[in-house]
Design an enzyme around this catalytic site. Structure first.
Site, short mmCIF file in Angstrom:
data_model
loop_
_atom_site.label_atom_id
_atom_site.label_comp_id
_atom_site.label_asym_id
_atom_site.label_seq_id
_atom_site.Cartn_x
_atom_site.Cartn_y
_atom_site.Cartn_z
CB CYS A 306 -1.18 -0.18 1.21
SG CYS A 306 -0.69 0.29 2.79
CG HIS A 335 -1.35 -0.05 6.25
ND1 HIS A 335 -0.05 -1.47 5.77
CD2 HIS A 335 -1.69 -0.93 7.87
CE1 HIS A 335 0.32 -1.99 6.82
NE2 HIS A 335 -0.73 -2.43 7.71
#
Lengths: 373, 373
Positions: A306, A335
């Site tokens: 991410c 995330h």
């Protein structure tokens, strides 16, 4: 015309991998659905949700019926168009939120009258109205409107509540308009009582649904009791239909429930945690408000693709949280959703490879590393 | 070794197009710099700021020296690395914010002692310390530490304040460490008094800077008075150096200031407005909280390439604002930054084509359309 359907791709012990086919595309299972309460996964654009690999999200009937209103969503082209989410959407029935409004709601055998938490205005939900609202929203998966049994409850209270939900399930089935690629899920109730769970499964399978959810768990009974109920209930469900454990849970809960044959999950944990400075990682949970991160140049999770992990340090994210910058919750939510998607992808691949037990053990061992370090 | 420098690409009347060359790349001017107060353009990822076409951002010395601290930013690799912003950064000197802390600050001829608005801790800024902090942050453009003259002020008060700032400007020049592609800008003060502005320009050009800012405007004097000061001051500045009008302004202010020879701008207006439900568009300003947007399926601005306009309706953004969803400010901030970048791009192209006056008139006519509709 064919309803939404699920087909198996492989099993490993009790765990199953499959594919859910819907009007808005296919979804590999087991799947975790990020929660898009009011027409947005909080602090995420639809593009960023997609970028995590998420293929299906959840919308909340209660929130959307109050604001902007189900008929208004329909006039805006439905929830998919409004939210720019082109994959499948599952909507809950509104039952859970309405039941949580203690003092603001009044139950009867036909439905529930309640007051909006936003402006105090009066509203009513019945099985028929809940199904109608979910149709107006355009849900690929519609959930039956049921009563959420309080916890704890006696066996007699639980039986009465479950039987009301089963009567409502039949009304939901009658109210649901079948369409290609859309489906209605029944919800198994019965609390922690095996006999009641079995009675609920029998009632629902007699009616017949495109999928079966297990409700009334993760309400305070604890993980061991939840697993015990799953072990007693899941084997009773039709093997050719998807199984959805509502409102669950932590990464550890997901692994345990997948092991017990669950295919679908939703939970606010990754999104809510993103707004309260918590990060799920392959090495355990981090509280990013903690001063020990202030000069830590490492990423949240070295294994995560991410943007929070690829572009920023723990120190920067800690700074954003301390400074109350919106970018902090934005990055942590991204995330956490990514973490949940990565986790489900690992579990699915392991099921297909026949190494689910080993993979689950490896994931759990990773969480321990930090506890030791 | 060559300092940061600006070169002209074309002029049209008083308006100039050029290129600013810095250690972190080149920037076409006129340029609007989004404000990244505490190491983030609020509610935006660095990637999304870049996606608007923005090439240069501003950071605030005051906020960053207090949290996370200038030495800490340096240990984290500097502001560029910390914030994942790889283009040029201009930092202010901290002066403006510190002067705004009435009651919490004490001025003397050497600098300012003040208390943090966060925790009440004591801090001191001098010209030397401000330059050191900006060096620690890694600013491509460092601003001189000056006194912000109160408004309104008498000519005598303004003169005293301006002369102190000129003395500090010399100390800033001495403290600044020259590096390839980095530069120090002097700030012209003198309030609304032409003679004092001229004296300030003379003092600064005697010292010599890589660029010249005009300070002490947009503090309540009004647009007409601001333009009058620009007309009296800008022609005195060296033609081969960039000119930066600090803290300005509305889209209309930018057009008027570009017409009067300004190359660089910063302002919190597009970002702050994004968090207060306001959208700048080619047809004027929209208040997205207004109920008239509730079922409007048109985009914020049909001419805008940002995701808010390309993917969503006014109705959805109105819903997000009403529901207090973080995505509302995220989308409106993105849109507003995009609007400012698009505006500056149009002005620059028009200057190079020799049709600045016509383009400015066309842009302003667009804003009127909605007022008429």
């Amino acid at each position: 015309m064919s309803a939404l359907r699920w087909t198996a791709a492989g099993t490993d012990g009790g765990a199953r991998a499959g594919v859910l086919r819907t009007a808005h595309g296919t979804v590999p299972t087991p799947v975790f659905m990020p929660v898009g309460t009011a027409g947005t996964v909080k602090a995420m654009t639809a593009d960023s949700v997609r970028a995590t690999g998420a293929r299906m999200i959840l919308g909340n009937t209660y929130h959307l019926m109050l604001r902007p209103g189900a008929e208004r969503v329909a006039r805006l082209g439905g929830l998919h168009r409004m939210a720019d989410w082109h994959g499948p959407i599952l909507t809950d029935s509104g039952g859970f939120q309405v039941m949580s409004l203690s003092g603001l709601r009044k139950m009867d055998a036909d439905g529930v009258t309640f007051r909006s938490h936003i402006d105090g205005s009066a509203h009513r939900l019945t099985p028929e109205r809940s199904i109608e609202i979910q149709h107006l929203l355009g849900a690929d998966v519609t959930m039956c409107f049921d009563e959420c049994t309080p916890f704890p409850a006696t066996e007699a209270q639980t039986a009465t509540s479950m039987r009301l939900s089963m009567a409502w399930a039949a009304r939901c089935r009658a109210a649901f308009v079948p369409r290609d690629g859309y489906g209605l899920f029944g919800i198994v109730q019965g609390g922690v009582f095996n006999a009641l769970r079995a009675e609920s499964v029998a009632a629902l399978t007699e009616i017949g649904f495109e999928g079966y959810a297990i409700g009334g768990l993760a309400v305070g009974e604890g993980q061991a009791e939840m697993y015990r109920v799953l072990e007693a209930t899941v084997p009773l469900l039709p093997a050719d239909r998807p199984r959805y454990l509502m409102g669950v849970g932590t990464p550890d809960d997901l692994i345990g429930a997948v092991a017990r044959g669950i295919d679908m999950f939703d939970c606010v944990l990754p999104t809510r945690s993103g707004r309260t400075a918590r990060a799920y990682t392959s090495r355990g949970v981090l509280n990013m408000r903690n001063a020990r991160h202030a000069e830590d140049l490492s990423p949240l999770d070295p294994d995560c693709p991410c943007p929070a992990c690829q572009k920023h340090s723990r120190a920067y994210i800690h700074h954003l949280i301390r400074a109350d910058e919106i970018l902090g919750p934005m990055l942590l939510t991204w995330h956490n959703i990514q973490y949940y998607q990565t986790l489900m992808g690992r579990l699915r691949a392991a099921i297909l490879d026949g190494r689910f037990t080993e993979e689950a053990a490896a994931i759990r061992a990773g969480w321990q590393e930090r506890a030791i370090a």
